[in-house]
Design an enzyme around this catalytic site. Sequence first.
Site, PDB file in Angstrom:
ATOM      1  N   HIS A 155       1.450   7.136 -17.063  1.00  0.00           N
ATOM      2  CA  HIS A 155       2.501   6.261 -16.507  1.00  0.00           C
ATOM      3  C   HIS A 155       3.447   5.884 -17.649  1.00  0.00           C
ATOM      4  CE1 HIS A 155       4.477   2.782 -14.662  1.00  0.00           C
ATOM      5  NE2 HIS A 155       4.140   3.333 -13.504  1.00  0.00           N
ATOM      6  N   CYS A 175       0.803  -1.234   0.000  1.00  0.00           N
ATOM      7  CA  CYS A 175       0.000   0.000   0.000  1.00  0.00           C
ATOM      8  C   CYS A 175       0.837   1.286   0.000  1.00  0.00           C
ATOM      9  CB  CYS A 175      -0.930   0.038   1.217  1.00  0.00           C
ATOM     10  SG  CYS A 175      -1.634  -1.565   1.667  1.00  0.00           S
ATOM     11  N   HIS A 198       6.373  11.396 -10.751  1.00  0.00           N
ATOM     12  CA  HIS A 198       6.606   9.946 -10.622  1.00  0.00           C
ATOM     13  C   HIS A 198       7.685   9.505 -11.610  1.00  0.00           C
ATOM     14  CE1 HIS A 198       5.318   6.034  -9.054  1.00  0.00           C
ATOM     15  NE2 HIS A 198       5.432   5.589 -10.286  1.00  0.00           N
ATOM     16  N   CYS A 231       1.709   3.697  -3.152  1.00  0.00           N
ATOM     17  CA  CYS A 231       0.713   4.601  -3.748  1.00  0.00           C
ATOM     18  C   CYS A 231       0.103   5.568  -2.729  1.00  0.00           C
ATOM     19  CB  CYS A 231      -0.410   3.787  -4.400  1.00  0.00           C
ATOM     20  SG  CYS A 231       0.182   2.820  -5.799  1.00  0.00           S
ATOM     21  N   HIS A 232      -0.051   5.121  -1.463  1.00  0.00           N
ATOM     22  CA  HIS A 232      -0.742   5.972  -0.485  1.00  0.00           C
ATOM     23  C   HIS A 232       0.219   6.697   0.458  1.00  0.00           C
ATOM     24  CE1 HIS A 232      -4.699   4.342  -1.562  1.00  0.00           C
ATOM     25  NE2 HIS A 232      -4.084   3.180  -1.690  1.00  0.00           N
ATOM     26  N   MET A 250      -6.605   0.929  -8.613  1.00  0.00           N
ATOM     27  CA  MET A 250      -6.146   0.184  -7.436  1.00  0.00           C
ATOM     28  C   MET A 250      -6.403  -1.310  -7.668  1.00  0.00           C
ATOM     29  SD  MET A 250      -6.958   0.371  -3.445  1.00  0.00           S
ATOM     30  CE  MET A 250      -7.256  -1.121  -2.509  1.00  0.00           C
TER      31      MET A 250
HETATM   32 FE1  DHE Z   1       7.505   1.210 -10.372  1.00  0.00          FE
HETATM   33  C1  DHE Z   1       9.900   2.680 -12.379  1.00  0.00           C
HETATM   34  C2  DHE Z   1       7.650   3.845  -8.263  1.00  0.00           C
HETATM   35  C3  DHE Z   1       4.672   0.069  -8.848  1.00  0.00           C
HETATM   36  C4  DHE Z   1       7.883  -1.738 -11.972  1.00  0.00           C
HETATM   37  N1  DHE Z   1       8.568   2.955 -10.341  1.00  0.00           N
HETATM   38  C5  DHE Z   1       9.487   3.385 -11.281  1.00  0.00           C
HETATM   39  C6  DHE Z   1       9.960   4.691 -10.903  1.00  0.00           C
HETATM   40  C7  DHE Z   1       9.331   5.013  -9.726  1.00  0.00           C
HETATM   41  C8  DHE Z   1       8.457   3.918  -9.379  1.00  0.00           C
HETATM   42  C9  DHE Z   1       9.513   6.272  -8.907  1.00  0.00           C
HETATM   43  C10 DHE Z   1      10.967   5.532 -11.666  1.00  0.00           C
HETATM   44  C11 DHE Z   1      12.379   5.189 -11.270  1.00  0.00           C
HETATM   45  C12 DHE Z   1      13.423   5.970 -12.090  1.00  0.00           C
HETATM   46  O1  DHE Z   1      13.289   6.046 -13.315  1.00  0.00           O
HETATM   47  O2  DHE Z   1      14.366   6.501 -11.486  1.00  0.00           O
HETATM   48  N2  DHE Z   1       6.325   1.870  -8.844  1.00  0.00           N
HETATM   49  C13 DHE Z   1       6.584   2.951  -8.093  1.00  0.00           C
HETATM   50  C14 DHE Z   1       5.585   3.094  -7.047  1.00  0.00           C
HETATM   51  O3  DHE Z   1       5.588   3.941  -6.123  1.00  0.00           O
HETATM   52  C15 DHE Z   1       4.516   2.106  -7.322  1.00  0.00           C
HETATM   53  C16 DHE Z   1       3.298   2.808  -7.926  1.00  0.00           C
HETATM   54  C17 DHE Z   1       4.009   1.355  -6.091  1.00  0.00           C
HETATM   55  C18 DHE Z   1       5.099   0.690  -5.274  1.00  0.00           C
HETATM   56  O4  DHE Z   1       4.857   0.440  -4.084  1.00  0.00           O
HETATM   57  O5  DHE Z   1       6.172   0.404  -5.763  1.00  0.00           O
HETATM   58  C19 DHE Z   1       5.204   1.248  -8.395  1.00  0.00           C
HETATM   59  N3  DHE Z   1       6.442  -0.537 -10.431  1.00  0.00           N
HETATM   60  C20 DHE Z   1       5.321  -0.800  -9.732  1.00  0.00           C
HETATM   61  C21 DHE Z   1       4.829  -2.133  -9.985  1.00  0.00           C
HETATM   62  O6  DHE Z   1       3.804  -2.670  -9.484  1.00  0.00           O
HETATM   63  C22 DHE Z   1       5.774  -2.761 -10.947  1.00  0.00           C
HETATM   64  C23 DHE Z   1       5.050  -3.116 -12.265  1.00  0.00           C
HETATM   65  C24 DHE Z   1       6.424  -4.042 -10.375  1.00  0.00           C
HETATM   66  C25 DHE Z   1       7.113  -3.810  -9.064  1.00  0.00           C
HETATM   67  O7  DHE Z   1       8.326  -3.781  -9.055  1.00  0.00           O
HETATM   68  O8  DHE Z   1       6.430  -3.620  -8.060  1.00  0.00           O
HETATM   69  C26 DHE Z   1       6.782  -1.634 -11.150  1.00  0.00           C
HETATM   70  N4  DHE Z   1       8.668   0.593 -11.918  1.00  0.00           N
HETATM   71  C27 DHE Z   1       8.703  -0.688 -12.384  1.00  0.00           C
HETATM   72  C28 DHE Z   1       9.700  -0.786 -13.425  1.00  0.00           C
HETATM   73  C29 DHE Z   1      10.264   0.499 -13.577  1.00  0.00           C
HETATM   74  C30 DHE Z   1       9.607   1.336 -12.597  1.00  0.00           C
HETATM   75  C31 DHE Z   1      10.030  -2.041 -14.227  1.00  0.00           C
HETATM   76  C32 DHE Z   1      11.372   0.931 -14.554  1.00  0.00           C
HETATM   77  C33 DHE Z   1      10.806   1.121 -15.925  1.00  0.00           C
HETATM   78  C34 DHE Z   1      11.876   1.508 -16.914  1.00  0.00           C
HETATM   79  O9  DHE Z   1      11.861   0.968 -18.031  1.00  0.00           O
HETATM   80  O10 DHE Z   1      12.720   2.351 -16.595  1.00  0.00           O
END
Ligand code: DHE
Length: 556
Positions: free
Chosen positions: A377, A44, A334, A47-48, A95
């Site tokens: 996103h 959680c 983000h 996102c929250h 969500m």
């Molecule tokens: Fe991510 C990138 C945060 C959920 C997989 N994710 C990012 C970035 C942030 C972020 C700030 C950018 C980083 C950068 O470029 O410096 N992500 C978050 C969250 O806060 C969120 C919404 C909820 C959480 O608790 O993490 C979240 N993200 C997810 C997922 O559910 C994903 C699909 C699987 C996982 O790891 O939990 C996921 N996020 C990714 C991936 C990237 C990413 C694979 C990089 C993408 C790229 O090609 O650069």
Amino acid sequence: MKLKKLLSFSAILALTTGFAFADDEIKLSPEEMKKAKQIYFDRCAGCHGMLRKGALGPWIRPEPFKDKSGRTYGTKALGTEVLKKIINDGTPGGMPGWGKSGELTPEEVELMAKFIQLPPPQPPEKSMKDLRDSWKVLVPVDKRPKKPQTDRNWKNYFAVILRDVGKIAIIDGDKKDVVSVVPSGFATHIVRHSKDGRYVYVIGRDGKASMIDLWMKEPKNVAEIRVCNDARSIDTSKYEGYEGKYAVVGCYWPPSIVTLDGQTLEPLKQVATASYTIDDGVFTREARVASIVANHFKPEWVVNIKETGQVWMYDYTDVKNPTIKMIEAERFLHDGGWDSSKRYFLVAANARDTICVVDAKDGKLVAKVPSQGTKPHPGRGANVNSKKYGPVWVTGHIGSNDIVAIGTDPEKHPDNAWKVVKKIKLPGEGGGNLFVKTHPKCKYIFADRPVNPNRELQTKIYVIDKDKLEVVNEIKIPEKYLKSKNPKVKMRGPVHFEFNDKGDEVWTSIWGNKETPSAILVYDANTLKLKKAIEDPRIITPTGKFNTYNTMKDIY
Ligand code: DHE
């Protein structure tokens, strides 16, 4: 049935109006509190927020809060039954349905419905001593290879995140076999490469940073450190003369920017990001660091701070005494990526349906572009040189089925710059797109949709023609790769794309559960035929994939 209907009605009513369904006083045992805290952190907090004041998701503290539109939030007013329904089923805004998907049991759903009606516990801090105590150099710099010890084409390796087992698989992009599997932090989030591609810097959701040496015959970790308690971003210094000198981690909690030595991960500097929101000037302790990129024009990192809406241009030349230029952008920053010239960084303020454009050369905000969809996103987005519109950058949305192209060339195509020039509709209802990806040599953009509630839509790859900027094909993932060994948790995917070094293959992940080894599917990026399913018992819950050459060169 009647109760179910009443609950879903009350959930929607509650979400849209803040209408109250009061509960009796809530009490949790110490064991229940411990479990709830862990689930909250895992599922959680991203996102929250740890303090539950909302970002991508809404405010979920017990006391009421009225936003600018007059909508009231507050979990105590919603009550256990309504909250259970929301946590179980998810919401149209994106969500996930944690109960429906099998990721939380009915008892856990109830526990969380109760937990979020209690005041949030204060999360722990971290001092420089804590950082130093966790720091380990596993292979000293002088004991590392002086040149690559492998005949493999290591610049075409893929670092694949195995999310739920906290590991990174290094996969040979030429031979398509697993070269090594390296431990990393809990629920590893992203990796980034050093400018020369040799080192893979990894950040776990638990704030553990590690670095893998790809010159080794069997790549492994050479250093690690627990930088904070919750993190999502990592990068290195890439400006001429500073290549690989420093690494930087962006922390969600404690909200901070931490600079490390780029060769050993020794901690050098912590900077707190708590500050005032750019719009209403409210002090915000939980000012989390979202994406970070290394500026190509100056010795700086572009650091995007979620809750305050500031972009910090962080000059790392004097590492102990950094200079920071604070740029006001938009709240809830983000993820984002460079335009094709690598001068403009486009970052999503997702809860404000806006893309902010930062000029990294002149150090200023140049535009706030309404994204014309719900919750943009981009991942890092996709760059296209369109015949009709000139250079454009493409992003999808979590909350609506819009893929949009934004003009990025203010000099030669000023009429199109910083506007949505084309909207591409994904077929069917709802959003659920997380990532888009292309390569300069490929004629297509690929889009996933792993968080769309409709299984049929969720399990397809959407192929967008770069000339027409329209969806021209849908690739259904073969059912045999979607078979789960855990009947309670479905295999999700495809999720995230990455190209090989030549740009003629696109890789995607089937993201499942701990019990089921998954496949990485490799498609011919021109014919769209499945070339190879990389299956290995060690490939569990793969998510992001990062090709050495493309990541070190920022090709997307
Ligand atoms: Fe991510 C990138 C945060 C959920 C997989 N994710 C990012 C970035 C942030 C972020 C700030 C950018 C980083 C950068 O470029 O410096 N992500 C978050 C969250 O806060 C969120 C919404 C909820 C959480 O608790 O993490 C979240 N993200 C997810 C997922 O559910 C994903 C699909 C699987 C996982 O790891 O939990 C996921 N996020 C990714 C991936 C990237 C990413 C694979 C990089 C993408 C790229 O090609 O650069």
